[in-house]
Design an enzyme around this catalytic site. Structure first.
Site, PDB file in Angstrom:
ATOM      1  N   ASP A 172      26.094 129.051 -78.424  1.00 53.22           N
ATOM      2  CA  ASP A 172      26.529 128.045 -79.399  1.00 53.22           C
ATOM      3  C   ASP A 172      25.436 126.985 -79.512  1.00 53.22           C
ATOM      4  OD1 ASP A 172      28.188 126.083 -80.895  1.00 53.22           O
ATOM      5  OD2 ASP A 172      29.792 127.496 -80.482  1.00 53.22           O
ATOM      6  N   HIS A 200      22.682 128.119 -81.560  1.00 47.08           N
ATOM      7  CA  HIS A 200      22.904 127.598 -82.913  1.00 47.08           C
ATOM      8  C   HIS A 200      22.064 126.369 -83.236  1.00 47.08           C
ATOM      9  CE1 HIS A 200      27.114 129.725 -83.083  1.00 47.08           C
ATOM     10  NE2 HIS A 200      26.103 130.552 -82.867  1.00 47.08           N
TER      11      HIS A 200
END
Ligand SMILES: *[C@@H]1O[C@H](CO)[C@@H](O)[C@H](O)[C@H]1NC(C)=O
Length: 306
Positions: free
Chosen positions: A179, A202
């Protein structure tokens, strides 16, 4: 003011193999697995013995309960965490989540709340079930030489998640997760992020913001000399499409190298990660004075595919 320093260079959790290791099982020091008893003193005893050990030490915490935070510091001042490895062994939980079954949310590995003057240096955090490091309502923290590793497909394993904090510096760190590398949520100000390498993951995100109608803003953020390798995003601002008085202002993204990044620069004002029940207002979050300077490298996509 009392100065507490926890130096835990050889504090290694769970299944790490060492030649002459000593194990401190919290159950041996009075911890109870019943979801009711306060086991604080048992943990403190094990922690103190591990810190005092001249051999590599393991604090062994047997499986029990579903705590939201594995190691939690609350209202501490002048705490230094130096060295060591935390392995949250998230793989079985990620597998549960990807199977579509009902699973526990998982535990943040290290959470520090309402605290001041924190130093985290040369800590390794592996395979968190959720966030690896969370700072919530902290003032003056320095994270340096931190190494965070989780696979690119592990859900919600943000590297460093910051909420409502002021004066947080992240330096010389390497973060691989499933993430956000670093996520800067509502209410943060005076953040300095420098020489951080991200990927997979991310990217570095301001947000997500604007979920609440009344929400503190994000102000004065510098992200410089960062490298993104194979990440979904590089430098990102993400806001929900909801009414909100939240804001982002005075942000500098400077000297970033992108290597094969899908969205090197992105402001997503319609953030809705799983495209389910997306709010459909215009985002209320006001974004101003954001500077991008010397962001270079390669993109993995021709145009934004958000
Ligand atoms: C912005 O944040 C930095 C630390 O990241 C701090 O040194 C500086 O004083 C802050 N600027 C303002 C105007 O508060």
């Amino acid at each position: 003011m009392k100065r507490i320093t926890l130096v835990v260079p050889l504090l290694v959790f769970l299944f790490f193999q060492y030649s002459s290791k000593v194990t401190y099982n919290v159950l041996s020091y009075g911890a109870k697995v019943n979801g009711r008893s306060d086991s604080k003193n048992a943990f403190l005893k094990a922690w103190n013995l591990a810190c005092a050990s001249t051999n590599p030490a393991i604090i062994y915490v047997p499986q029990a309960g579903n705590a939201q935070v594995w190691i939690k510091f609350y209202r501490v001042n002048h705490v230094t965490i130096s060295g060591g490895t935390l392995d949250d062994q998230g793989a079985p939980l990620w597998a549960c989540k990807s199977s579509g079954k009902t699973c526990p949310q998982g535990a943040t590995t290290l959470g520090i709340y309402h605290s001041q003057n924190i130093v985290i240096s040369k800590l390794r955090s592996l395979n968190s079930q959720m966030f690896h490091i969370l700072l919530y309502a902290c003032n003056n923290a320095r994270l340096e030489g931190v190494s965070i590793v989780a696979p690119g497909l592990s859900p919600n394993t943000d590297g460093i998640h910051l909420i409502s904090s002021t004066g947080v510096t992240v330096l010389n760190s390497k973060i691989s997760t499933g993430d956000d590398c670093i996520s800067i949520g509502p209410g943060n100000s005076n953040m300095w992020i420098e020489k951080v390498v991200c990927g997979p993951g991310h990217g570095i995100s301001i947000g997500s913001l604007g979920w609440e109608l009344q929400e503190p803003g994000v102000q004065n953020v510098t992200v410089k000399s960062t490298t993104f390798i194979g990440t979904q995003n590089g430098v990102r601002i993400k806001t929900w499409a909801r009414r909100s008085n939240g804001f982002v202002k005075d942000v500098v993204f400077q000297h970033s190298t992108m290597v094969n990044v899908q969205n090197p620069i992105i402001i997503d004002a319609n953030y809705c990660p799983n495209n389910e029940n997306c709010p459909n207002h215009v985002s209320g979050v006001k974004i101003s004075n954001v500077v991008y300077e010397d962001v270079h490298g390669t993109s993995a996509t021709r145009v934004s595919e958000v």
